[in-house]
Design a protein around this motif. Sequence first.
Motif, PDB file in Angstrom:
ATOM      1  N   PHE A 120       0.836  -1.188   0.000  1.00  0.00           N
ATOM      2  CA  PHE A 120       0.000   0.000   0.000  1.00  0.00           C
ATOM      3  C   PHE A 120       0.881   1.252   0.000  1.00  0.00           C
ATOM      4  O   PHE A 120       1.923   1.296   0.681  1.00  0.00           O
ATOM      5  CB  PHE A 120      -0.898   0.026   1.234  1.00  0.00           C
ATOM      6  CG  PHE A 120      -2.127  -0.849   1.116  1.00  0.00           C
ATOM      7  CD1 PHE A 120      -2.310  -1.709   0.041  1.00  0.00           C
ATOM      8  CD2 PHE A 120      -3.115  -0.804   2.094  1.00  0.00           C
ATOM      9  CE1 PHE A 120      -3.442  -2.507  -0.075  1.00  0.00           C
ATOM     10  CE2 PHE A 120      -4.254  -1.598   1.998  1.00  0.00           C
ATOM     11  CZ  PHE A 120      -4.422  -2.454   0.914  1.00  0.00           C
ATOM     12  N   ASP A 122      -0.617   4.566   0.340  1.00  0.00           N
ATOM     13  CA  ASP A 122      -1.299   5.741   0.887  1.00  0.00           C
ATOM     14  C   ASP A 122      -0.570   6.280   2.108  1.00  0.00           C
ATOM     15  O   ASP A 122       0.201   5.570   2.761  1.00  0.00           O
ATOM     16  CB  ASP A 122      -2.753   5.402   1.227  1.00  0.00           C
ATOM     17  CG  ASP A 122      -2.892   4.214   2.162  1.00  0.00           C
ATOM     18  OD1 ASP A 122      -3.071   4.426   3.374  1.00  0.00           O
ATOM     19  OD2 ASP A 122      -2.792   3.071   1.678  1.00  0.00           O
ATOM     20  N   ILE A 164      -7.188  13.109  -1.954  1.00  0.00           N
ATOM     21  CA  ILE A 164      -7.766  12.576  -0.727  1.00  0.00           C
ATOM     22  C   ILE A 164      -9.109  11.919  -1.043  1.00  0.00           C
ATOM     23  O   ILE A 164      -9.963  12.532  -1.689  1.00  0.00           O
ATOM     24  CB  ILE A 164      -7.966  13.691   0.314  1.00  0.00           C
ATOM     25  CG1 ILE A 164      -6.607  14.329   0.665  1.00  0.00           C
ATOM     26  CG2 ILE A 164      -8.641  13.151   1.576  1.00  0.00           C
ATOM     27  CD1 ILE A 164      -6.723  15.552   1.561  1.00  0.00           C
ATOM     28  N   TYR A 173      -7.286   0.729  -4.509  1.00  0.00           N
ATOM     29  CA  TYR A 173      -6.448  -0.425  -4.820  1.00  0.00           C
ATOM     30  C   TYR A 173      -7.210  -1.507  -5.582  1.00  0.00           C
ATOM     31  O   TYR A 173      -6.641  -2.557  -5.899  1.00  0.00           O
ATOM     32  CB  TYR A 173      -5.849  -1.013  -3.544  1.00  0.00           C
ATOM     33  CG  TYR A 173      -4.924  -0.058  -2.821  1.00  0.00           C
ATOM     34  CD1 TYR A 173      -3.854   0.538  -3.481  1.00  0.00           C
ATOM     35  CD2 TYR A 173      -5.123   0.265  -1.476  1.00  0.00           C
ATOM     36  CE1 TYR A 173      -3.004   1.413  -2.824  1.00  0.00           C
ATOM     37  CE2 TYR A 173      -4.278   1.139  -0.809  1.00  0.00           C
ATOM     38  CZ  TYR A 173      -3.220   1.711  -1.492  1.00  0.00           C
ATOM     39  OH  TYR A 173      -2.372   2.589  -0.843  1.00  0.00           O
ATOM     40  N   LEU A 185      -1.024   6.550  -9.601  1.00  0.00           N
ATOM     41  CA  LEU A 185      -1.127   6.180  -8.190  1.00  0.00           C
ATOM     42  C   LEU A 185       0.233   6.228  -7.500  1.00  0.00           C
ATOM     43  O   LEU A 185       0.322   6.446  -6.289  1.00  0.00           O
ATOM     44  CB  LEU A 185      -1.724   4.767  -8.073  1.00  0.00           C
ATOM     45  CG  LEU A 185      -1.855   4.160  -6.679  1.00  0.00           C
ATOM     46  CD1 LEU A 185      -2.738   5.025  -5.794  1.00  0.00           C
ATOM     47  CD2 LEU A 185      -2.422   2.748  -6.769  1.00  0.00           C
ATOM     48  N   PRO A 189       1.041  11.778  -3.371  1.00  0.00           N
ATOM     49  CA  PRO A 189       0.486  11.224  -2.138  1.00  0.00           C
ATOM     50  C   PRO A 189      -1.024  11.024  -2.233  1.00  0.00           C
ATOM     51  O   PRO A 189      -1.738  11.851  -2.798  1.00  0.00           O
ATOM     52  CB  PRO A 189       0.822  12.292  -1.085  1.00  0.00           C
ATOM     53  CG  PRO A 189       1.989  13.030  -1.655  1.00  0.00           C
ATOM     54  CD  PRO A 189       1.759  13.048  -3.139  1.00  0.00           C
ATOM     55  N   VAL A 190      -1.491   9.915  -1.665  1.00  0.00           N
ATOM     56  CA  VAL A 190      -2.917   9.590  -1.643  1.00  0.00           C
ATOM     57  C   VAL A 190      -3.318   9.295  -0.202  1.00  0.00           C
ATOM     58  O   VAL A 190      -2.651   8.534   0.498  1.00  0.00           O
ATOM     59  CB  VAL A 190      -3.225   8.375  -2.538  1.00  0.00           C
ATOM     60  CG1 VAL A 190      -4.686   7.976  -2.412  1.00  0.00           C
ATOM     61  CG2 VAL A 190      -2.894   8.686  -3.989  1.00  0.00           C
ATOM     62  N   VAL A 191      -4.397   9.923   0.226  1.00  0.00           N
ATOM     63  CA  VAL A 191      -4.957   9.694   1.561  1.00  0.00           C
ATOM     64  C   VAL A 191      -6.282   8.959   1.391  1.00  0.00           C
ATOM     65  O   VAL A 191      -7.095   9.342   0.552  1.00  0.00           O
ATOM     66  CB  VAL A 191      -5.187  11.028   2.302  1.00  0.00           C
ATOM     67  CG1 VAL A 191      -5.817  10.772   3.673  1.00  0.00           C
ATOM     68  CG2 VAL A 191      -3.863  11.782   2.455  1.00  0.00           C
ATOM     69  N   LEU A 192      -6.513   7.933   2.192  1.00  0.00           N
ATOM     70  CA  LEU A 192      -7.726   7.123   2.064  1.00  0.00           C
ATOM     71  C   LEU A 192      -8.587   7.172   3.325  1.00  0.00           C
ATOM     72  O   LEU A 192      -8.077   7.327   4.439  1.00  0.00           O
ATOM     73  CB  LEU A 192      -7.356   5.670   1.767  1.00  0.00           C
ATOM     74  CG  LEU A 192      -6.497   5.414   0.519  1.00  0.00           C
ATOM     75  CD1 LEU A 192      -6.216   3.923   0.381  1.00  0.00           C
ATOM     76  CD2 LEU A 192      -7.177   5.950  -0.724  1.00  0.00           C
TER      77      LEU A 192
END
Length: 303
Positions: A120, A122, A164, A173, A185, A189-192
């Motif tokens: 992962f 995130d 976000i 995912y 991806l 940065p990716v916030v989940l």
Amino acid sequence: MIEPGRPPAEAMTNPRADRVRDVAKLVGRSGRLKRRQFLAEGPQAVTEALRAHHDCLAAGGTPVIEALYATVECLKRFPQLLESSSVPGSRISLRIASELVLAAMTDTVSPQGVVAVCNFVDVPLAEVMASKPALIAMLCRVQDPGNAGTALRAADAAGADAVIFSQSSVDIYNPKAVRSTAGSLFHLPVVLGAQVSEVVAAAKSAGLGILAADGYGQLNLDLLQDESAARSFDQEIPDSQYDLAAPTLWMFGNEAQGLAGEEKALADHRVAVPVYGSAESLNLGTAATVCLYASARAQRRSV
């Protein structure tokens, strides 16, 4: 070192092997959550994953890729995959596999010749806000994997600093979502699973304005862009309500319902993208692209 065209004796050819079944579990959400891993498929996505992998290792971070499975034909056609995965210290397990094996590992009808098992990627919300972001896209309750991936890709193309996803949004995912990002991806940065009110509060504390994309918004995006262009020529803008060059978090809502009333209420302004034809509205990916590029252009013009 594995050489394209010379598959080793241990090449994977049995689609029912335990290792194959183990990888295939990552197609399902429960398997992904249990192991905090997902699948990236195809040369484009895996190439971007490899770049992110080496960048993370160089920075002392967690490896992005745990294992790589590829056909001989794919490695012949894309030798950079072999070169990048074989760098000393890369910590990637590379195995040659047949097309049948790759098909059994994934949910695609026609595998693209290479599959990566990735950790992962995130990050926490606090990490994003601490980086002094200038442009963020927040997707609220977005349900379709393809839409989510397309919006993330648009944010990447516009140079956004993060994306976000709110609570109740689709799993980014998900294999279809990962494919839709076309490698983006691994770029930002990716916030989940974020709570919208907490994101807005954190963004305001970090100095970002909050704009909600809303077809019935009181502000017109075209007008805001015209004002931004005028500012670049040092023209004064009387009664301007928002400067697109300012650090901004854009909120985008559910595909069918848009933003909820309580979500709109958290924004500083609601902004409408004008529709000049007969279409009822823009889809999520298009709206995100138009809005994010409007901010990106204004911000770059002001530098």
